[in-house]
Design a protein around this motif. Sequence first.
Motif, PDB file in Angstrom:
ATOM      1  N   GLY A   1      -4.391 105.121 115.717  1.00 47.11           N
ATOM      2  CA  GLY A   1      -3.584 106.294 116.008  1.00 47.11           C
ATOM      3  C   GLY A   1      -2.987 106.836 114.729  1.00 47.11           C
ATOM      4  O   GLY A   1      -3.674 107.014 113.738  1.00 47.11           O
ATOM      5  N   THR A   2      -1.702 107.047 114.752  1.00 51.27           N
ATOM      6  CA  THR A   2      -1.021 107.615 113.596  1.00 51.27           C
ATOM      7  C   THR A   2      -0.635 106.518 112.610  1.00 51.27           C
ATOM      8  O   THR A   2      -0.524 105.348 112.979  1.00 51.27           O
ATOM      9  N   PRO A   3      -0.403 106.872 111.361  1.00 51.32           N
ATOM     10  CA  PRO A   3       0.072 105.870 110.392  1.00 51.32           C
ATOM     11  C   PRO A   3       1.408 105.246 110.792  1.00 51.32           C
ATOM     12  O   PRO A   3       1.655 104.083 110.519  1.00 51.32           O
ATOM     13  N   VAL A   4       2.263 106.009 111.466  1.00 51.78           N
ATOM     14  CA  VAL A   4       3.548 105.474 111.910  1.00 51.78           C
ATOM     15  C   VAL A   4       3.327 104.391 112.961  1.00 51.78           C
ATOM     16  O   VAL A   4       3.986 103.358 112.959  1.00 51.78           O
ATOM     17  N   ALA A   5       2.365 104.608 113.854  1.00 55.94           N
ATOM     18  CA  ALA A   5       2.065 103.598 114.872  1.00 55.94           C
ATOM     19  C   ALA A   5       1.535 102.322 114.225  1.00 55.94           C
ATOM     20  O   ALA A   5       1.853 101.217 114.670  1.00 55.94           O
ATOM     21  N   THR A   6       0.760 102.469 113.173  1.00 57.96           N
ATOM     22  CA  THR A   6       0.259 101.296 112.458  1.00 57.96           C
ATOM     23  C   THR A   6       1.410 100.545 111.791  1.00 57.96           C
ATOM     24  O   THR A   6       1.463  99.314 111.843  1.00 57.96           O
ATOM     25  N   LEU A   7       2.352 101.276 111.195  1.00 58.86           N
ATOM     26  CA  LEU A   7       3.523 100.652 110.578  1.00 58.86           C
ATOM     27  C   LEU A   7       4.367  99.926 111.626  1.00 58.86           C
ATOM     28  O   LEU A   7       4.832  98.814 111.396  1.00 58.86           O
ATOM     29  N   GLU A   8       4.558 100.556 112.787  1.00 61.11           N
ATOM     30  CA  GLU A   8       5.311  99.931 113.867  1.00 61.11           C
ATOM     31  C   GLU A   8       4.663  98.622 114.288  1.00 61.11           C
ATOM     32  O   GLU A   8       5.350  97.613 114.494  1.00 61.11           O
ATOM     33  N   LYS A   9       3.358  98.649 114.419  1.00 63.88           N
ATOM     34  CA  LYS A   9       2.632  97.449 114.849  1.00 63.88           C
ATOM     35  C   LYS A   9       2.756  96.343 113.807  1.00 63.88           C
ATOM     36  O   LYS A   9       2.971  95.180 114.155  1.00 63.88           O
ATOM     37  N   LEU A  10       2.658  96.691 112.523  1.00 65.84           N
ATOM     38  CA  LEU A  10       2.797  95.692 111.462  1.00 65.84           C
ATOM     39  C   LEU A  10       4.198  95.080 111.451  1.00 65.84           C
ATOM     40  O   LEU A  10       4.351  93.858 111.342  1.00 65.84           O
ATOM     41  N   ILE A  11       5.226  95.912 111.572  1.00 69.92           N
ATOM     42  CA  ILE A  11       6.604  95.417 111.584  1.00 69.92           C
ATOM     43  C   ILE A  11       6.833  94.529 112.798  1.00 69.92           C
ATOM     44  O   ILE A  11       7.415  93.446 112.695  1.00 69.92           O
ATOM     45  N   SER A  12       6.368  94.970 113.948  1.00 70.10           N
ATOM     46  CA  SER A  12       6.552  94.207 115.177  1.00 70.10           C
ATOM     47  C   SER A  12       5.850  92.858 115.105  1.00 70.10           C
ATOM     48  O   SER A  12       6.420  91.829 115.481  1.00 70.10           O
ATOM     49  N   ASN A  13       4.617  92.850 114.609  1.00 70.55           N
ATOM     50  CA  ASN A  13       3.885  91.593 114.469  1.00 70.55           C
ATOM     51  C   ASN A  13       4.555  90.661 113.473  1.00 70.55           C
ATOM     52  O   ASN A  13       4.648  89.452 113.707  1.00 70.55           O
ATOM     53  N   PHE A  14       5.039  91.200 112.364  1.00 72.09           N
ATOM     54  CA  PHE A  14       5.698  90.403 111.335  1.00 72.09           C
ATOM     55  C   PHE A  14       6.967  89.749 111.884  1.00 72.09           C
ATOM     56  O   PHE A  14       7.196  88.551 111.689  1.00 72.09           O
ATOM     57  N   ILE A  15       7.779  90.512 112.583  1.00 73.31           N
ATOM     58  CA  ILE A  15       9.014  89.973 113.144  1.00 73.31           C
ATOM     59  C   ILE A  15       8.710  88.958 114.243  1.00 73.31           C
ATOM     60  O   ILE A  15       9.373  87.920 114.351  1.00 73.31           O
ATOM     61  N   GLY A  16       7.681  89.216 115.043  1.00 69.63           N
ATOM     62  CA  GLY A  16       7.290  88.269 116.077  1.00 69.63           C
ATOM     63  C   GLY A  16       6.826  86.945 115.497  1.00 69.63           C
ATOM     64  O   GLY A  16       7.205  85.872 115.983  1.00 69.63           O
ATOM     65  N   ILE A  17       6.040  87.012 114.433  1.00 73.21           N
ATOM     66  CA  ILE A  17       5.558  85.792 113.788  1.00 73.21           C
ATOM     67  C   ILE A  17       6.720  85.030 113.149  1.00 73.21           C
ATOM     68  O   ILE A  17       6.814  83.807 113.273  1.00 73.21           O
ATOM     69  N   LEU A  18       7.628  85.746 112.483  1.00 75.55           N
ATOM     70  CA  LEU A  18       8.789  85.087 111.874  1.00 75.55           C
ATOM     71  C   LEU A  18       9.679  84.430 112.927  1.00 75.55           C
ATOM     72  O   LEU A  18      10.200  83.324 112.702  1.00 75.55           O
ATOM     73  N   THR A  19       9.847  85.061 114.071  1.00 72.68           N
ATOM     74  CA  THR A  19      10.651  84.486 115.139  1.00 72.68           C
ATOM     75  C   THR A  19      10.010  83.212 115.666  1.00 72.68           C
ATOM     76  O   THR A  19      10.688  82.198 115.866  1.00 72.68           O
ATOM     77  N   LEU A  20       8.712  83.253 115.878  1.00 69.08           N
ATOM     78  CA  LEU A  20       8.001  82.068 116.357  1.00 69.08           C
ATOM     79  C   LEU A  20       8.081  80.923 115.351  1.00 69.08           C
ATOM     80  O   LEU A  20       8.337  79.774 115.718  1.00 69.08           O
ATOM     81  N   VAL A  21       7.897  81.236 114.079  1.00 67.60           N
ATOM     82  CA  VAL A  21       7.991  80.207 113.030  1.00 67.60           C
ATOM     83  C   VAL A  21       9.403  79.618 112.992  1.00 67.60           C
ATOM     84  O   VAL A  21       9.573  78.401 112.858  1.00 67.60           O
ATOM     85  N   ALA A  22      10.421  80.454 113.137  1.00 66.56           N
ATOM     86  CA  ALA A  22      11.809  79.968 113.108  1.00 66.56           C
ATOM     87  C   ALA A  22      12.084  79.038 114.283  1.00 66.56           C
ATOM     88  O   ALA A  22      12.716  77.980 114.116  1.00 66.56           O
ATOM     89  N   VAL A  23      11.615  79.402 115.466  1.00 63.54           N
ATOM     90  CA  VAL A  23      11.834  78.552 116.641  1.00 63.54           C
ATOM     91  C   VAL A  23      11.136  77.206 116.456  1.00 63.54           C
ATOM     92  O   VAL A  23      11.719  76.146 116.724  1.00 63.54           O
TER      93      VAL A  23
END
Length: 120
Positions: A26-48
Motif C-alpha cells: 500500500g502506501t509508504p506510511v502503511a509500511t512504516l506502521e507495519k514495521l513499527i508495530s512488528n518491532f514493538i510486538g517483538i520487543l514486548t515478546l522478548v521482554a516477557v
Amino acid sequence: MKQINLISQKTTYKLTGPGIDPNQNGTPVATLEKLISNFIGILTLVAVIWFTLQIIFAGLGMIGAQGDEKKLEENRSKLTNGVLGLFIVVIAVGLTALLSKLLGLSNPFDLEPIFKGMDL
C-alpha cells in the motif's frame, strides 16, 4: 518526414533494484506502521520471555543457595527485579491498549491520518 513529439508521449518507467518496494503493501506510511508495530510486538515478546526466565532462574538460584545468606539475598533481588520488570511490561501494554481505546484509535500506531492532517 515523420516528426515525433517527445513531450506529449507519456512513457512510464519502472525502477527495479535491491531493497524494499515502499508501495508493496500500500502506501509508504502503511509500511512504516507495519514495521513499527512488528518491532514493538517483538520487543514486548522478548521482554516477557526475558523477565519470565529471570524469575525462573532466581527461583532455582534460591533453591540452590543451600542457606547461604549472600546467595539468597542476590537471588531475592533478581526475583524482585524480574517480577517488577514483567509487571511494568504488562502495565505498559495494558495502558497503551486502554488509552488507544479511550482516544478512539483502533491502532495506536496508525500514522496515516496524522500525515493526511498535515497535508503531506
